[in-house]
Scaffold this motif. Sequence first.
Motif, PDB file in Angstrom:
ATOM      1  N   ASP A  53       0.872  -1.166   0.000  1.00  0.00           N
ATOM      2  CA  ASP A  53       0.000   0.000   0.000  1.00  0.00           C
ATOM      3  C   ASP A  53       0.915   1.223   0.000  1.00  0.00           C
ATOM      4  OD1 ASP A  53      -1.498   2.136   1.244  1.00  0.00           O
ATOM      5  OD2 ASP A  53      -2.901   0.636   2.032  1.00  0.00           O
ATOM      6  N   GLU A  82     -10.230   3.561  -3.383  1.00  0.00           N
ATOM      7  CA  GLU A  82     -11.428   2.805  -3.752  1.00  0.00           C
ATOM      8  C   GLU A  82     -11.578   2.743  -5.275  1.00  0.00           C
ATOM      9  OE1 GLU A  82     -14.110   0.422  -2.325  1.00  0.00           O
ATOM     10  OE2 GLU A  82     -12.738   1.434  -0.954  1.00  0.00           O
ATOM     11  N   LYS A  85      -9.792  -0.132  -6.715  1.00  0.00           N
ATOM     12  CA  LYS A  85     -10.140  -1.493  -6.266  1.00  0.00           C
ATOM     13  C   LYS A  85     -10.996  -2.130  -7.361  1.00  0.00           C
ATOM     14  CE  LYS A  85     -12.820  -3.294  -2.716  1.00  0.00           C
ATOM     15  NZ  LYS A  85     -13.313  -3.559  -1.370  1.00  0.00           N
ATOM     16  N   GLY A 114      -7.567  -2.524   3.986  1.00  0.00           N
ATOM     17  CA  GLY A 114      -8.520  -3.456   3.385  1.00  0.00           C
ATOM     18  C   GLY A 114      -8.545  -3.373   1.872  1.00  0.00           C
ATOM     19  N   VAL A 116      -5.991  -2.808  -0.344  1.00  0.00           N
ATOM     20  CA  VAL A 116      -4.909  -3.638  -0.895  1.00  0.00           C
ATOM     21  C   VAL A 116      -5.142  -5.119  -0.554  1.00  0.00           C
ATOM     22  CG1 VAL A 116      -2.446  -4.159  -0.572  1.00  0.00           C
ATOM     23  CG2 VAL A 116      -3.182  -1.837  -1.097  1.00  0.00           C
ATOM     24  N   ALA A 142      -8.566  -3.319   8.429  1.00  0.00           N
ATOM     25  CA  ALA A 142      -7.959  -4.539   7.898  1.00  0.00           C
ATOM     26  C   ALA A 142      -7.566  -5.497   9.024  1.00  0.00           C
ATOM     27  CB  ALA A 142      -6.729  -4.176   7.064  1.00  0.00           C
ATOM     28  N   GLU A 193     -16.245  -0.742  12.652  1.00  0.00           N
ATOM     29  CA  GLU A 193     -16.558  -2.178  12.550  1.00  0.00           C
ATOM     30  C   GLU A 193     -16.628  -2.814  13.944  1.00  0.00           C
ATOM     31  OE1 GLU A 193     -17.394  -3.572   9.696  1.00  0.00           O
ATOM     32  OE2 GLU A 193     -16.242  -2.670   8.065  1.00  0.00           O
ATOM     33  N   HIS A 268     -14.260   3.705   4.432  1.00  0.00           N
ATOM     34  CA  HIS A 268     -15.132   2.576   4.746  1.00  0.00           C
ATOM     35  C   HIS A 268     -15.707   2.657   6.172  1.00  0.00           C
ATOM     36  CE1 HIS A 268     -16.695  -1.470   4.219  1.00  0.00           C
ATOM     37  NE2 HIS A 268     -16.234  -1.763   5.413  1.00  0.00           N
TER      38      HIS A 268
HETATM   39  N1  NAD Z   1     -14.550  -8.699   4.432  1.00  0.00           N
HETATM   40  C1  NAD Z   1     -13.766  -7.879   3.814  1.00  0.00           C
HETATM   41  O1  NAD Z   1     -13.050  -8.285   2.965  1.00  0.00           O
HETATM   42  C2  NAD Z   1     -13.748  -6.420   4.188  1.00  0.00           C
HETATM   43  C3  NAD Z   1     -14.149  -5.976   5.456  1.00  0.00           C
HETATM   44  C4  NAD Z   1     -14.044  -4.613   5.763  1.00  0.00           C
HETATM   45  C5  NAD Z   1     -13.586  -3.729   4.785  1.00  0.00           C
HETATM   46  N2  NAD Z   1     -13.224  -4.194   3.546  1.00  0.00           N
HETATM   47  C6  NAD Z   1     -12.757  -3.281   2.504  1.00  0.00           C
HETATM   48  O2  NAD Z   1     -11.620  -2.603   2.977  1.00  0.00           O
HETATM   49  C7  NAD Z   1     -11.534  -1.317   2.352  1.00  0.00           C
HETATM   50  C8  NAD Z   1     -11.263  -0.258   3.401  1.00  0.00           C
HETATM   51  O3  NAD Z   1     -10.066  -0.581   4.042  1.00  0.00           O
HETATM   52  P1  NAD Z   1      -9.346   0.404   5.066  1.00  0.00           P
HETATM   53  O4  NAD Z   1     -10.330   1.078   5.914  1.00  0.00           O
HETATM   54  O5  NAD Z   1      -8.287  -0.399   5.688  1.00  0.00           O
HETATM   55  O6  NAD Z   1      -8.775   1.554   4.150  1.00  0.00           O
HETATM   56  P2  NAD Z   1      -7.818   1.555   2.882  1.00  0.00           P
HETATM   57  O7  NAD Z   1      -7.195   0.242   2.646  1.00  0.00           O
HETATM   58  O8  NAD Z   1      -8.630   2.140   1.767  1.00  0.00           O
HETATM   59  O9  NAD Z   1      -6.700   2.589   3.338  1.00  0.00           O
HETATM   60  C9  NAD Z   1      -7.065   3.911   3.637  1.00  0.00           C
HETATM   61  C10 NAD Z   1      -5.824   4.811   3.570  1.00  0.00           C
HETATM   62  O10 NAD Z   1      -4.960   4.494   4.644  1.00  0.00           O
HETATM   63  C11 NAD Z   1      -3.624   4.366   4.146  1.00  0.00           C
HETATM   64  N3  NAD Z   1      -2.917   3.501   5.080  1.00  0.00           N
HETATM   65  C12 NAD Z   1      -2.984   2.159   5.199  1.00  0.00           C
HETATM   66  N4  NAD Z   1      -2.242   1.753   6.250  1.00  0.00           N
HETATM   67  C13 NAD Z   1      -1.695   2.859   6.789  1.00  0.00           C
HETATM   68  C14 NAD Z   1      -0.812   3.088   7.885  1.00  0.00           C
HETATM   69  N5  NAD Z   1      -0.411   2.100   8.675  1.00  0.00           N
HETATM   70  N6  NAD Z   1      -0.426   4.360   8.134  1.00  0.00           N
HETATM   71  C15 NAD Z   1      -0.870   5.391   7.365  1.00  0.00           C
HETATM   72  N7  NAD Z   1      -1.707   5.244   6.327  1.00  0.00           N
HETATM   73  C16 NAD Z   1      -2.113   3.980   6.045  1.00  0.00           C
HETATM   74  C17 NAD Z   1      -3.815   3.838   2.748  1.00  0.00           C
HETATM   75  O11 NAD Z   1      -2.689   4.082   1.941  1.00  0.00           O
HETATM   76  C18 NAD Z   1      -5.018   4.634   2.297  1.00  0.00           C
HETATM   77  O12 NAD Z   1      -4.625   5.910   1.849  1.00  0.00           O
HETATM   78  C19 NAD Z   1     -12.849  -1.101   1.626  1.00  0.00           C
HETATM   79  O13 NAD Z   1     -12.663  -1.268   0.251  1.00  0.00           O
HETATM   80  C20 NAD Z   1     -13.742  -2.189   2.182  1.00  0.00           C
HETATM   81  O14 NAD Z   1     -14.713  -2.613   1.257  1.00  0.00           O
HETATM   82  C21 NAD Z   1     -13.277  -5.512   3.240  1.00  0.00           C
END
Ligand code: NAD
Length: 377
Positions: A53, A82, A85, A114, A116, A142, A193, A268
């Motif tokens: 990521d 997003e 994705k 989530g 990536v 994630a 969540e 999310h």
């Molecule tokens: N069952 C499943 O598979 C499931 C469950 C929940 C969410 N999701 C999916 O996950 C996605 C959302 O994931 P998210 O909330 O983790 O956000 P994300 O993966 O979209 O990341 C959000 C931002 O945080 C940044 N980032 C990531 N780790 C970081 C860190 N340690 N420090 C600083 N920045 C960081 C990323 O680069 C990005 O800019 C959605 O697409 C959602 O649909 C899937």
Amino acid sequence: MTRSPYEELSLAFGDASVPYLYGHDCTPALAGALVDRLAAGPAGLDAVLLVTDDGVRGHAAAVAAELARHVRVATVPLQAEERHKTLPTVQHLLESAVAQGLTRRSAIVAMGGGTVGNIAGLAAALLFRGTRLVHLPTTPVAAFDATVSLKQGVNLSAGKNLAGTYFVPTLIACDLAWLATVPRHDLLTGMAEMVKNILVAAPELEKKLVVALDGAPPDLRALLEVGVEAKAPFVAADPRERAGALIFEYGHTAGHAIEFVSGGTIRHGEAVAWGMLIAAEVARRRHGLAAPDVARHHRLTALLDLPAARTRLQALDRGAIRAALAADNKRGYGPCAPGEVLMVLLDGIGRPVPGPPGGPPLVPVPVSAVIDALEEL
Ligand SMILES: NC(=O)c1ccc[n+]([C@@H]2O[C@H](COP(=O)([O-])OP(=O)(O)OC[C@H]3O[C@@H](n4cnc5c(N)ncnc54)[C@H](O)[C@@H]3O)[C@@H](O)[C@H]2O)c1
């Protein structure tokens, strides 16, 4: 005896069990364990495709350096947005994997949030019809939620997570120190969540969540436990989240539409928090959810630093939200007339409204009722 630098729990998904290693400041030990465990499998390990990521370059460089001490590593950075994705991004990953010489003895390691995790998870399911997958989650969504699920989905132009599959990872490992760089607002909204888990399945964990969030910094280990404790029994019994575990879609019907229409600018967790408040209002009007239970939704989501997004929420195009609701990926799970959408609703805290006899806990709701509840926020 020396203490292990990380703890280990085992997540059950039906017959499959997945080790989840977690600790604080333990990246070298986690990287070593990752290589040891994959190399010990019948296929051995000849290479790792580290999918990173863009937001975690520093953490990823440390992981890549550790892995490279033991195994050949190729890195593919992704923009965790997003709008990326999508299937073309999955194809880009697959092409990169083949170009980098990955074989059936290799593994895909997804390091990031989530977004990536889902892209790399779907690519792992497709490469050679299934390549070993390791999740290294770096956000609360994630680490505490998405990895406690086998769902790997990407978006289509009509809506969120409309194409995907289920895939069992070989290993999940999280150095909680990676989460220290998540901006505070995202860290808090990422806890939506956890709030969902409490409202829908585990009200008894509310105190643990509140205490964990109260610390400066928050107690990430306790938060991970809240995520896993609440969800694990459900995904053990229903690994494809098509029956009882569908309750974890709470807040996701309106939430996914909000996230999608905002182009991901409402993240999310934040979108799910709004989605739960909308679901509570719908349930108050249609299923008699009591005022104190609605108030509990507001009290818990108030912990999540939501107000910042309210103006952006109110600015979202209502027609686009209606269209995204109409494309919701739960369609077909139960009876639902045109102009309705299936939702998880509560008639009390920890009490999902039952669906049709023998069917999943989903209730048809007119899209207009969802929009009315959104206007009420
Ligand atoms: N069952 C499943 O598979 C499931 C469950 C929940 C969410 N999701 C999916 O996950 C996605 C959302 O994931 P998210 O909330 O983790 O956000 P994300 O993966 O979209 O990341 C959000 C931002 O945080 C940044 N980032 C990531 N780790 C970081 C860190 N340690 N420090 C600083 N920045 C960081 C990323 O680069 C990005 O800019 C959605 O697409 C959602 O649909 C899937």
